[in-house]
Design an enzyme around this catalytic site. Structure first.
Site, PDB file in Angstrom:
ATOM      1  N   ASP A  24       0.859  -1.166   0.000  1.00  0.00           N
ATOM      2  CA  ASP A  24       0.000   0.000   0.000  1.00  0.00           C
ATOM      3  C   ASP A  24       0.904   1.227   0.000  1.00  0.00           C
ATOM      4  O   ASP A  24       2.113   1.122   0.176  1.00  0.00           O
ATOM      5  CB  ASP A  24      -1.045  -0.039   1.126  1.00  0.00           C
ATOM      6  CG  ASP A  24      -0.599   0.621   2.404  1.00  0.00           C
ATOM      7  OD1 ASP A  24       0.588   0.500   2.717  1.00  0.00           O
ATOM      8  OD2 ASP A  24      -1.444   1.230   3.081  1.00  0.00           O
ATOM      9  N   LYS A  49     -14.166   6.584   6.092  1.00  0.00           N
ATOM     10  CA  LYS A  49     -14.150   5.147   5.804  1.00  0.00           C
ATOM     11  C   LYS A  49     -13.426   4.915   4.490  1.00  0.00           C
ATOM     12  O   LYS A  49     -13.557   5.714   3.548  1.00  0.00           O
ATOM     13  CB  LYS A  49     -15.583   4.614   5.681  1.00  0.00           C
ATOM     14  CG  LYS A  49     -16.303   4.500   6.987  1.00  0.00           C
ATOM     15  CD  LYS A  49     -17.234   3.276   6.964  1.00  0.00           C
ATOM     16  CE  LYS A  49     -17.916   3.071   8.301  1.00  0.00           C
ATOM     17  NZ  LYS A  49     -18.846   4.159   8.662  1.00  0.00           N
ATOM     18  N   ALA A  50     -12.674   3.842   4.423  1.00  0.00           N
ATOM     19  CA  ALA A  50     -11.942   3.524   3.195  1.00  0.00           C
ATOM     20  C   ALA A  50     -12.920   3.293   2.041  1.00  0.00           C
ATOM     21  O   ALA A  50     -12.583   3.515   0.878  1.00  0.00           O
ATOM     22  CB  ALA A  50     -11.073   2.299   3.411  1.00  0.00           C
ATOM     23  N   THR A  70     -15.953   4.859   1.571  1.00  0.00           N
ATOM     24  CA  THR A  70     -16.534   6.100   1.044  1.00  0.00           C
ATOM     25  C   THR A  70     -15.444   7.084   0.638  1.00  0.00           C
ATOM     26  O   THR A  70     -15.657   7.945  -0.195  1.00  0.00           O
ATOM     27  CB  THR A  70     -17.413   6.780   2.106  1.00  0.00           C
ATOM     28  OG1 THR A  70     -16.584   7.071   3.246  1.00  0.00           O
ATOM     29  CG2 THR A  70     -18.556   5.893   2.532  1.00  0.00           C
ATOM     30  N   ARG A  71     -14.292   6.965   1.215  1.00  0.00           N
ATOM     31  CA  ARG A  71     -13.144   7.851   1.013  1.00  0.00           C
ATOM     32  C   ARG A  71     -13.520   9.316   1.282  1.00  0.00           C
ATOM     33  O   ARG A  71     -13.054  10.220   0.611  1.00  0.00           O
ATOM     34  CB  ARG A  71     -12.543   7.649  -0.381  1.00  0.00           C
ATOM     35  CG  ARG A  71     -11.822   6.293  -0.467  1.00  0.00           C
ATOM     36  CD  ARG A  71     -11.134   6.075  -1.785  1.00  0.00           C
ATOM     37  NE  ARG A  71     -12.119   5.929  -2.833  1.00  0.00           N
ATOM     38  CZ  ARG A  71     -12.019   6.484  -4.020  1.00  0.00           C
ATOM     39  NH1 ARG A  71     -10.983   7.242  -4.306  1.00  0.00           N
ATOM     40  NH2 ARG A  71     -12.957   6.304  -4.927  1.00  0.00           N
ATOM     41  N   SER A 130     -14.984  12.094   4.719  1.00  0.00           N
ATOM     42  CA  SER A 130     -15.370  12.274   6.118  1.00  0.00           C
ATOM     43  C   SER A 130     -16.020  13.646   6.235  1.00  0.00           C
ATOM     44  O   SER A 130     -15.921  14.453   5.309  1.00  0.00           O
ATOM     45  CB  SER A 130     -14.142  12.183   7.029  1.00  0.00           C
ATOM     46  OG  SER A 130     -13.206  13.187   6.681  1.00  0.00           O
ATOM     47  N   LYS A 155     -15.305  16.340   3.202  1.00  0.00           N
ATOM     48  CA  LYS A 155     -14.017  16.417   2.518  1.00  0.00           C
ATOM     49  C   LYS A 155     -13.643  14.987   2.169  1.00  0.00           C
ATOM     50  O   LYS A 155     -14.055  14.037   2.843  1.00  0.00           O
ATOM     51  CB  LYS A 155     -12.946  17.052   3.410  1.00  0.00           C
ATOM     52  CG  LYS A 155     -12.530  16.189   4.609  1.00  0.00           C
ATOM     53  CD  LYS A 155     -11.289  16.716   5.277  1.00  0.00           C
ATOM     54  CE  LYS A 155     -10.735  15.758   6.310  1.00  0.00           C
ATOM     55  NZ  LYS A 155     -11.596  15.532   7.475  1.00  0.00           N
ATOM     56  N   ASP A 195      -0.400  -1.373   6.452  1.00  0.00           N
ATOM     57  CA  ASP A 195      -0.435  -0.921   7.833  1.00  0.00           C
ATOM     58  C   ASP A 195      -1.831  -0.573   8.320  1.00  0.00           C
ATOM     59  O   ASP A 195      -2.059  -0.481   9.512  1.00  0.00           O
ATOM     60  CB  ASP A 195       0.470   0.304   8.007  1.00  0.00           C
ATOM     61  CG  ASP A 195      -0.063   1.526   7.259  1.00  0.00           C
ATOM     62  OD1 ASP A 195      -0.755   1.334   6.238  1.00  0.00           O
ATOM     63  OD2 ASP A 195       0.202   2.655   7.691  1.00  0.00           O
ATOM     64  N   ASP A 214      -6.217  -2.587   5.103  1.00  0.00           N
ATOM     65  CA  ASP A 214      -5.328  -3.568   4.475  1.00  0.00           C
ATOM     66  C   ASP A 214      -5.506  -4.963   5.079  1.00  0.00           C
ATOM     67  O   ASP A 214      -5.019  -5.945   4.525  1.00  0.00           O
ATOM     68  CB  ASP A 214      -3.861  -3.153   4.674  1.00  0.00           C
ATOM     69  CG  ASP A 214      -3.550  -1.820   4.018  1.00  0.00           C
ATOM     70  OD1 ASP A 214      -4.067  -1.584   2.909  1.00  0.00           O
ATOM     71  OD2 ASP A 214      -2.803  -1.024   4.609  1.00  0.00           O
TER      72      ASP A 214
END
Ligand SMILES: Nc1ncnc2c1ncn2[C@@H]1O[C@H](COP(=O)(O)OP(=O)(O)OP(=O)(O)O)[C@@H](O)[C@H]1O
Ligand SMILES: [K+]
Ligand SMILES: [Mg+2]
Length: 675
Positions: A302, A372-373, A375-376, A378, A390, A513, A517
């Protein structure tokens, strides 16, 4: 990168000598069938010392004693190899146990903070740790930020920042808070902490044979059974020829023929491989993972926190359309008031640094929308109904378009400019309006390009998988020198990439990390989590890199390859060896009755008895002679596997045939004076 020293102290060696005798216990020996056969042979020769004619014809007492003694030493040598390999781990475990003290923890209870011993902490408990205190157990920072000295575990003295939210939230029991104050939610029950697992790992307490080891063991056992049958039927043929074969001679022949060299060194090779990984500050949860890393074809990494440092910091507010940088900054900050990720906090810091602020009343009573990963994005839903977001530019664009908003001209241009510079652009929007961008900066860790070049030489493909946009991904990919990259990937996309590679028959390693992931780390054949990462990532992985240096996968792969090669080389050597012993012993056994056999005595050995003893002595001392190689591993240079294989066959196959001819001849020159 720090390298743990692992030396053979006098203490380890003397412990190993003691263990060599303890391991003679047949119940322990039974675990290694090849050596168990040697032990049975030893016991029979001892028995024959007392009842010389139990099986008919006897040999001289001197010969019988010699065979018994050499067999005893063969067993001790093999035990010593294993004990030595285990000893290094035990020594490491002892030094780790010193770190594991019982300390008092400040547990948060219904009635306020209570002092409890760290051993009483359970999963889910929340504790407060302040400057100067030890962290009482493994956990996740849920509030605050602190610098932590992790040297007890990582050997690295520079303190690391641990903070709530984001990918730097995990803390390890036994490490020390050296500034500030954090609230930690405990994530492991007593006896199951990272340190506990580390201790039992290096101790080898939970060591299980790997599938490869089991397969090789099966081959060795089959060979042993075949030779056992051959040797048992030999007296009948001999009888037919009018030759009487003595039992100690048959036992000597059997021991020489069965693969005692590899049989005696096999477990030491495996243990030493795990140990070498630990020396590089990588904790492997299983020997299988170490072996698998030797065959890796593809590595997925990543970006943030793995290839880059991961401290993505807001460095500029970039307005679009008619808005001002100040407006972008204010709305960016409003969207971040409760965002505990480093990105979120850095937005508030930047606003502060620019001497700007916004009325606190705006955000009061707002609903927090966590990053959240998936929705990318917040943000917050304000009490007055306005929604502030954003996030990744494409995600925010879609969100705005969904509400019927228009995408301002200049957005793409500005976001592309940030991305081509390697930065991450975050779009800032309120309802239907996009105000501008936040420029998040991150830096590629040094030395990545050289390391990826090295991986290419090893025939390993590197793919960077990031949730970031394609332009940023392309810039960072080019800067770091990976072979390929995949942008805008969600957690399930990372898994899909791994599955696709695996479907092509490739073995895949993944380093990461973040919590996002974790599924991919679990799916990969080798999952390496950064120690700086989240608890979820570390739990899903089968290795943890204490230095959080993803390029270290090179060392892990090299060690894995070395482990496989060492085992292959010593197996080749061991079996090739037996051919020479065949030439030493068979002619010797029949020479008296069949003078024609003399032509086979190409080594010109002194007498039948000296030939047998020399072969047996060679068979024994080759084990300690090969211990250093078993422990250190055969030399490895990055090259293709087929070249490696042919080189190994040449060195260890040919060497394995030639060495015993020379060795046995030399030993015979000495032995002839004794028999
Ligand atoms: N706190 C945040 N608020 C809003 N959006 C964020 C935040 N953090 C990250 N993003 C956006 O979401 C995207 C995905 O972030 P994420 O941390 O999931 O990436 P990733 O998949 O782990 O990839 P990598 O770590 O390789 O960059 C980022 O590229 C960024 O555009
Ligand atoms: K042998
Ligand atoms: Mg990440």
């Amino acid at each position: 990168m720090s390298k743990r020293k692992s030396v053979l102290t006098r203490d380890i060696v003397s412990q190993a000598v003691k263990q060599s005798f303890i391991k003679l216990d047949p119940r322990i020996m039974l675990r290694n069938p090849v050596m168990f056969v040697v032990e049975a042979g030893f016991l029979i020769t001892v028995f024959l010392l007392f009842v010389p004619d139990a099986f008919g014809v006897s040999v001289s007492t001197g010969f019988n004693i010699s065979v018994a003694l050499i067999l005893l030493f063969t067993l001790l040598f093999a035990n010593f190899a294993e004990a030595l390999a285990e000893g290094r781990g035990k020594a490491q475990a002892d030094s780790l146990k010193k770190t594991k003290k019982e300390i008092m923890a400040n547990k948060i209870t219904g009635q306020g903070v209570k002092q409890v011993p760290s051993t009483e902490l359970r999963k889910g408990d929340v504790v407060v740790v302040i400057q100067g205190e030890m962290i009482p157990g493994d956990g996740e920072v849920i509030e605050g930020l602190a610098s932590v000295d992790e040297s007890a575990i990582t050997g690295e003295s520079a303190p690391v920042i641990k903070e709530a939210g984001g990918d730097f939230s995990s803390v390890t029991g036994g490490t020390k808070v050296i500034s500030d104050r954090i609230k930690v939610r405990i994530t492991s029950d007593p006896g199951e902490s990272f340190l506990d697992r580390m201790i039992s790992l290096v101790e080898g307490a939970k060591r299980q044979k790997t599938p490869n080891e089991i397969a090789l063991n099966t081959v060795l056992v089959s060979l042993t059974i075949i030779f056992l049958l051959v040797v048992i039927t030999l007296p009948f043929y001999a009888d037919y020829l009018g030759i009487q074969l003595q039992v100690p001679v048959l036992i000597a022949l059997l021991v020489c023929l069965i693969p005692t060299t590899i049989g005696g060194l096999l477990s030491a090779i495996g243990i030493a491989g795990m140990d070498r990984v630990t020396q590089f500050n990588v904790l492997a949860m299983s020997g299988k993972a170490v072996e698998a890393s030797g065959d890796i074809n593809t590595i997925i990494l990543d970006k943030t926190g793995t290839i880059t440092y991961g401290n993505r910091m807001a460095s500029e507010f970039v307005p679009v359309g008619n808005y001002s940088a100040q407006e972008v900054g204010v709305w960016a900050a409003v969207s971040s008031v409760q965002d505990e990720t480093p990105e979120g906090r850095s937005v508030l810091e930047l606003l502060n640094k620019q001497g700007l602020s916004f009325p606190q009343s705006v955000a009061e009573g707002a609903d927090f929308i966590e990053f959240k990963a998936e929705t990318r994005m917040s943000g917050v839903d304000l009490k007055d109904g306005r929604k502030v977001r954003k996030g990744a530019v494409d995600a925010v664009k879609m969100w705005v378009a969904d509400q019927g908003g228009v995408i301002p001209s200049g957005l793409q241009e500005n976001s592309n400019a940030i991305a081509t510079a390697g930065g991450t652009p975050l779009a800032v929007a309120v309802d239907q309006t996009i105000y501008g961008l936040i420029y998040l900066k991150d830096t590629v860790k040094p030395g990545m390009r050289e390391r990826f070049d090295q991986m290419r030489k090893m025939g390993i493909k590197t793919i960077m998988c990031t949730g970031d946009n394609p332009l940023t991904a392309a810039t960072i990919a080019a800067e770091a020198g990976v072979d390929a990259f995949i942008a805008e990937s969600k957690p399930e996309d990372k898994i899909a990439v791994i599955r696709r590679e695996q479907a092509e028959g490739k073995l895949v390693a993944m380093t990461g990390d973040g919590t996002n992931d974790a599924p991919a780390l679990a799916q990969a054949d080798v999952g390496i989590a950064m120690n700086s990462g989240t608890v979820a990532a570390k739990e899903a992985a089968n290795m943890v890199d204490l230095d959080s240096d993803p390029s270290k996968i090179i060392e892990v792969v090299s060690i894995g390859k070395q482990l496989l090669m060492t085992r292959g080389a010593l197996t080749t050597f061991s079996i090739a060896n037996d051919i020479a012993k065949y030439f030493a012993i068979i002619p010797a056994m029949f020479m008296v009755a069949i003078p024609e056999m003399k032509v086979l005595n190409i080594m010109g050995l002194h007498s039948p008895m000296s030939a047998i003893l020399s072969a047996l002595i060679f068979n024994a001392i080759i084990i300690p002679l090969l211990i250093p190689l078993a422990m250190k591993g055969v030399a490895y240079k990055p090259m293709s596997s087929s070249r490696l294989l042919s080189r190994n066959l040449l060195v260890y196959g040919l060497g394995g045939i030639i060495a015993p001819f020379i060795g046995i001849k030399l030993i015979d020159l000495l032995v002839q004076f004794m028999v």
